[in-house]
Motif scaffolding. Structure first.
Motif, PDB file in Angstrom:
ATOM      1  N   LEU A 181       0.829  -1.208   0.000  1.00  0.00           N
ATOM      2  CA  LEU A 181       0.000   0.000   0.000  1.00  0.00           C
ATOM      3  C   LEU A 181       0.865   1.259   0.000  1.00  0.00           C
ATOM      4  O   LEU A 181       1.893   1.318   0.678  1.00  0.00           O
ATOM      5  CB  LEU A 181      -0.885   0.010   1.253  1.00  0.00           C
ATOM      6  N   PRO A 182       0.427   2.308  -0.733  1.00  0.00           N
ATOM      7  CA  PRO A 182       1.141   3.597  -0.692  1.00  0.00           C
ATOM      8  C   PRO A 182       0.854   4.300   0.630  1.00  0.00           C
ATOM      9  O   PRO A 182      -0.059   3.921   1.372  1.00  0.00           O
ATOM     10  CB  PRO A 182       0.545   4.352  -1.877  1.00  0.00           C
ATOM     11  N   GLU A 183       1.611   5.338   0.911  1.00  0.00           N
ATOM     12  CA  GLU A 183       1.414   6.088   2.152  1.00  0.00           C
ATOM     13  C   GLU A 183      -0.001   6.649   2.249  1.00  0.00           C
ATOM     14  O   GLU A 183      -0.583   6.714   3.335  1.00  0.00           O
ATOM     15  CB  GLU A 183       2.432   7.223   2.246  1.00  0.00           C
ATOM     16  N   SER A 184      -0.581   7.026   1.133  1.00  0.00           N
ATOM     17  CA  SER A 184      -1.934   7.591   1.134  1.00  0.00           C
ATOM     18  C   SER A 184      -2.987   6.589   1.576  1.00  0.00           C
ATOM     19  O   SER A 184      -4.088   6.968   1.985  1.00  0.00           O
ATOM     20  CB  SER A 184      -2.285   8.107  -0.267  1.00  0.00           C
ATOM     21  N   ALA A 185      -2.637   5.284   1.513  1.00  0.00           N
ATOM     22  CA  ALA A 185      -3.580   4.238   1.923  1.00  0.00           C
ATOM     23  C   ALA A 185      -3.116   3.547   3.208  1.00  0.00           C
ATOM     24  O   ALA A 185      -3.611   2.470   3.551  1.00  0.00           O
ATOM     25  CB  ALA A 185      -3.750   3.214   0.806  1.00  0.00           C
ATOM     26  N   GLY A 186      -2.159   4.170   3.900  1.00  0.00           N
ATOM     27  CA  GLY A 186      -1.716   3.623   5.175  1.00  0.00           C
ATOM     28  C   GLY A 186      -0.497   2.738   5.113  1.00  0.00           C
ATOM     29  O   GLY A 186      -0.092   2.166   6.134  1.00  0.00           O
ATOM     30  N   ARG A 242       4.805   2.233   0.787  1.00  0.00           N
ATOM     31  CA  ARG A 242       5.389   2.157  -0.549  1.00  0.00           C
ATOM     32  C   ARG A 242       5.886   3.542  -0.977  1.00  0.00           C
ATOM     33  O   ARG A 242       5.205   4.551  -0.769  1.00  0.00           O
ATOM     34  CB  ARG A 242       4.378   1.659  -1.582  1.00  0.00           C
ATOM     35  N   PRO A 243       7.059   3.597  -1.625  1.00  0.00           N
ATOM     36  CA  PRO A 243       7.590   4.887  -2.069  1.00  0.00           C
ATOM     37  C   PRO A 243       6.939   5.406  -3.344  1.00  0.00           C
ATOM     38  O   PRO A 243       7.214   6.523  -3.769  1.00  0.00           O
ATOM     39  CB  PRO A 243       9.078   4.583  -2.298  1.00  0.00           C
ATOM     40  N   ASP A 244       6.059   4.587  -3.948  1.00  0.00           N
ATOM     41  CA  ASP A 244       5.338   5.048  -5.136  1.00  0.00           C
ATOM     42  C   ASP A 244       3.849   5.146  -4.800  1.00  0.00           C
ATOM     43  O   ASP A 244       3.439   4.990  -3.658  1.00  0.00           O
ATOM     44  CB  ASP A 244       5.585   4.114  -6.326  1.00  0.00           C
ATOM     45  N   ASP A 245       3.036   5.389  -5.803  1.00  0.00           N
ATOM     46  CA  ASP A 245       1.603   5.549  -5.566  1.00  0.00           C
ATOM     47  C   ASP A 245       0.792   4.287  -5.879  1.00  0.00           C
ATOM     48  O   ASP A 245      -0.442   4.327  -5.863  1.00  0.00           O
ATOM     49  CB  ASP A 245       1.058   6.706  -6.421  1.00  0.00           C
ATOM     50  N   ARG A 246       1.465   3.187  -6.160  1.00  0.00           N
ATOM     51  CA  ARG A 246       0.725   1.967  -6.507  1.00  0.00           C
ATOM     52  C   ARG A 246       0.044   1.377  -5.279  1.00  0.00           C
ATOM     53  O   ARG A 246       0.650   1.232  -4.219  1.00  0.00           O
ATOM     54  CB  ARG A 246       1.658   0.911  -7.116  1.00  0.00           C
ATOM     55  N   ASN A 247      -1.207   1.022  -5.452  1.00  0.00           N
ATOM     56  CA  ASN A 247      -1.945   0.304  -4.426  1.00  0.00           C
ATOM     57  C   ASN A 247      -2.087  -1.138  -4.913  1.00  0.00           C
ATOM     58  O   ASN A 247      -3.003  -1.471  -5.673  1.00  0.00           O
ATOM     59  CB  ASN A 247      -3.317   0.939  -4.184  1.00  0.00           C
ATOM     60  N   LEU A 248      -1.154  -1.990  -4.501  1.00  0.00           N
ATOM     61  CA  LEU A 248      -1.134  -3.364  -4.996  1.00  0.00           C
ATOM     62  C   LEU A 248      -2.319  -4.172  -4.485  1.00  0.00           C
ATOM     63  O   LEU A 248      -2.778  -5.098  -5.168  1.00  0.00           O
ATOM     64  CB  LEU A 248       0.182  -4.048  -4.588  1.00  0.00           C
ATOM     65  N   ILE A 249      -2.815  -3.811  -3.306  1.00  0.00           N
ATOM     66  CA  ILE A 249      -3.983  -4.511  -2.775  1.00  0.00           C
ATOM     67  C   ILE A 249      -5.188  -4.270  -3.686  1.00  0.00           C
ATOM     68  O   ILE A 249      -5.916  -5.208  -4.049  1.00  0.00           O
ATOM     69  CB  ILE A 249      -4.299  -4.052  -1.339  1.00  0.00           C
ATOM     70  N   SER A 250      -5.389  -3.021  -4.096  1.00  0.00           N
ATOM     71  CA  SER A 250      -6.512  -2.712  -4.995  1.00  0.00           C
ATOM     72  C   SER A 250      -6.352  -3.447  -6.321  1.00  0.00           C
ATOM     73  O   SER A 250      -7.333  -3.956  -6.884  1.00  0.00           O
ATOM     74  CB  SER A 250      -6.591  -1.201  -5.253  1.00  0.00           C
ATOM     75  N   GLU A 251      -5.133  -3.493  -6.823  1.00  0.00           N
ATOM     76  CA  GLU A 251      -4.893  -4.208  -8.077  1.00  0.00           C
ATOM     77  C   GLU A 251      -5.257  -5.684  -7.940  1.00  0.00           C
ATOM     78  O   GLU A 251      -5.852  -6.282  -8.853  1.00  0.00           O
ATOM     79  CB  GLU A 251      -3.427  -4.072  -8.492  1.00  0.00           C
ATOM     80  N   MET A 252      -4.917  -6.271  -6.795  1.00  0.00           N
ATOM     81  CA  MET A 252      -5.215  -7.691  -6.595  1.00  0.00           C
ATOM     82  C   MET A 252      -6.702  -7.919  -6.325  1.00  0.00           C
ATOM     83  O   MET A 252      -7.264  -8.952  -6.714  1.00  0.00           O
ATOM     84  CB  MET A 252      -4.346  -8.259  -5.476  1.00  0.00           C
ATOM     85  N   PHE A 294      -3.674  -9.922   5.699  1.00  0.00           N
ATOM     86  CA  PHE A 294      -2.531  -9.294   6.359  1.00  0.00           C
ATOM     87  C   PHE A 294      -3.017  -8.649   7.655  1.00  0.00           C
ATOM     88  O   PHE A 294      -3.715  -7.634   7.620  1.00  0.00           O
ATOM     89  CB  PHE A 294      -1.889  -8.231   5.470  1.00  0.00           C
ATOM     90  N   LEU A 295      -2.638  -9.223   8.792  1.00  0.00           N
ATOM     91  CA  LEU A 295      -3.131  -8.737  10.070  1.00  0.00           C
ATOM     92  C   LEU A 295      -2.281  -7.609  10.646  1.00  0.00           C
ATOM     93  O   LEU A 295      -2.676  -6.986  11.636  1.00  0.00           O
ATOM     94  CB  LEU A 295      -3.207  -9.899  11.070  1.00  0.00           C
ATOM     95  N   GLU A 296      -1.120  -7.367  10.041  1.00  0.00           N
ATOM     96  CA  GLU A 296      -0.254  -6.265  10.455  1.00  0.00           C
ATOM     97  C   GLU A 296       0.386  -5.643   9.218  1.00  0.00           C
ATOM     98  O   GLU A 296       0.532  -6.295   8.184  1.00  0.00           O
ATOM     99  CB  GLU A 296       0.856  -6.742  11.404  1.00  0.00           C
ATOM    100  N   GLY A 297       0.804  -4.373   9.356  1.00  0.00           N
ATOM    101  CA  GLY A 297       1.463  -3.702   8.244  1.00  0.00           C
ATOM    102  C   GLY A 297       2.860  -4.229   7.997  1.00  0.00           C
ATOM    103  O   GLY A 297       3.300  -4.356   6.848  1.00  0.00           O
ATOM    104  N   GLY A 298       3.583  -4.539   9.090  1.00  0.00           N
ATOM    105  CA  GLY A 298       4.942  -5.066   8.965  1.00  0.00           C
ATOM    106  C   GLY A 298       4.959  -6.562   9.185  1.00  0.00           C
ATOM    107  O   GLY A 298       4.634  -7.344   8.301  1.00  0.00           O
ATOM    108  N   ASP A 299       5.308  -7.001  10.395  1.00  0.00           N
ATOM    109  CA  ASP A 299       5.308  -8.412  10.760  1.00  0.00           C
ATOM    110  C   ASP A 299       4.281  -8.651  11.849  1.00  0.00           C
ATOM    111  O   ASP A 299       3.841  -7.709  12.526  1.00  0.00           O
ATOM    112  CB  ASP A 299       6.699  -8.818  11.295  1.00  0.00           C
TER     113      ASP A 299
END
Length: 374
Positions: free
Chosen positions: A179-184, A187-197, A223-228
């Protein structure tokens, strides 16, 4: 004349009975071959879990589920370029059947030639596939089953490659890399890979309360956490809930499934030389092994394998006097020690003895009908 007719009759009856017995034996042999080919394979990996870690956990906890499995063996772990492997090269070995250079994922030592993982082969066979880890999913072990890349450290790129990996279920943690920063995310880019999937048909879940929604869904990201995930004492039964919910759904596929489950943080506590926390992680992992074995025993058509990628910490258990031992670490890194392997279910006997880690994948491919070519 009567004696001749009687002799011919007896001869006819003998041939008839012999043919019947032969057919019965053939049917029995065919059934035996059929039963020895598992429909499902569940591969559990205790990252950094060598013999000393298992010994320490057994003294602390009592009998372990993994050591109760009927077959056991020993695995060599060296990589292509080093007697001391890392998780990326070892995961490539037991996922794909080839040695590679430390740090590389799903590619040969040239850094560019991809090699197929057992998970991708399972997809080819029409089976469902799932990867679960207590780390982020972009970490080395799960990534080696899903993508091809020459640098395990480039996790934002690895996340991008997961989008088209074809793996049906991604479970554990790591939304920050998708997820990009705008979605929490981070990611250093604007791609939202979750939305793509999600557009590709994946259901996205981000809390334990939502795990019941896995039922009836062929493609899931949980994914229950952002990191681990948190340490064992913090995360409670998160890992077990993820595994149970996933297996309940995966087992609905009549063609079967492949699932890899990693107890990632056994390794992390080994790096930190934290024996008590390592034992907590290993016992948590062994609880998942127990859940998996319960399913496999009831199912009757599931091969279960438990092993490690390497030993971490150079742990020894020297005498501390009064009949007790202490925890003695010789390093904060990995070692060249061999690691154990345990197996249960159809074809489990193939994993006893001593062999190289590449043989794990080669045996799994062969069990499902494909011989790996050099």
């Amino acid at each position: 004349m009567n004696s001749v007719r009687k002799l011919l009759l007896n001869l006819f009856l003998f041939v008839l009975i012999a043919s019947f017995v032969s057919c019965q034996n053939t049917d029995s042999q065919n059934q035996s071959v059929q039963e020895s080919t598992p429909k499902n394979i569940i591969f559990l990996l205790g990252d950094g879990m060598g013999y000393p870690q298992i010994t320490a956990a057994k003294y602390a906890h009592g009998n372990l589920n993994m050591t109760s499995m009927p077959y056991s063996g020993t695995v060599y772990t060296h990589s292509h370029d080093s007697k001391v492997t890392d998780s990326a090269s070892s995961a490539t070995a037991f996922a794909c059947g080839f040695k590679t250079i430390n740090g590389m994922l799903g590619v040969l030592p040239d850094g560019t030639t991809p090699v197929q993982s057992i998970a991708h082969y399972a997809n080819e066979l029409g089976k469902s596939t799932a990867l679960m880890a207590t780390s982020r999913i972009t970490h080395a072990t799960p990534a080696a089953y899903a993508i091809h890349h020459n640098d395990r450290g480039e996790e934002y790129i690895i996340a991008e490659k997961f989008v088209d990996s074809g793996i049906d279920m991604l479970l554990g943690a790591g939304s920050n890399y998708f997820l990009p920063e705008s979605a929490g995310g981070t990611r250093p880019d604007d791609r939202n890979l979750i939305s793509e999937m999600e557009e590709m048909g994946y259901l996205y879940l981000d809390s334990e309360e939502q795990l019941s929604q896995i039922a009836g869904q062929d493609r899931v990201i949980a994914f229950l956490e952002g990191g681990d995930l948190g340490q064992a004492a913090e995360r409670g039964d998160q890992a077990g809930q993820l595994v149970d919910a996933a297996i309940n759904q995966l087992s609905q596929n009549e063609e079967g499934f492949f699932m890899m489950i990693e107890g990632s943080q056994i390794d992390w506590q080994g790096h930190a030389n934290e024996a008590e926390l390592m034992i907590e992680e290993l016992i948590d992992f062994d609880g998942i092994v127990g859940n998996v074995l319960d399913f496999a025993e009831q199912d009757g058509n599931t091969l279960v394998i438990v092993t490690a990628d390497h030993e971490t910490g150079g742990l020894t258990l020297p005498s501390a006097g009064d009949g007790e031992f202490s925890y003695n670490y010789s390093t904060g890194g990995h070692t060249a020690e061999h690691v154990p392997i345990f197996s249960f279910g159809p074809s489990a006997e193939q994993f006893k003895g001593t062999f190289d880690n590449t043989e794990i994948a080669r045996k799994l491919f062969s069990i499902w009908g494909k011989e790996i070519q050099e």
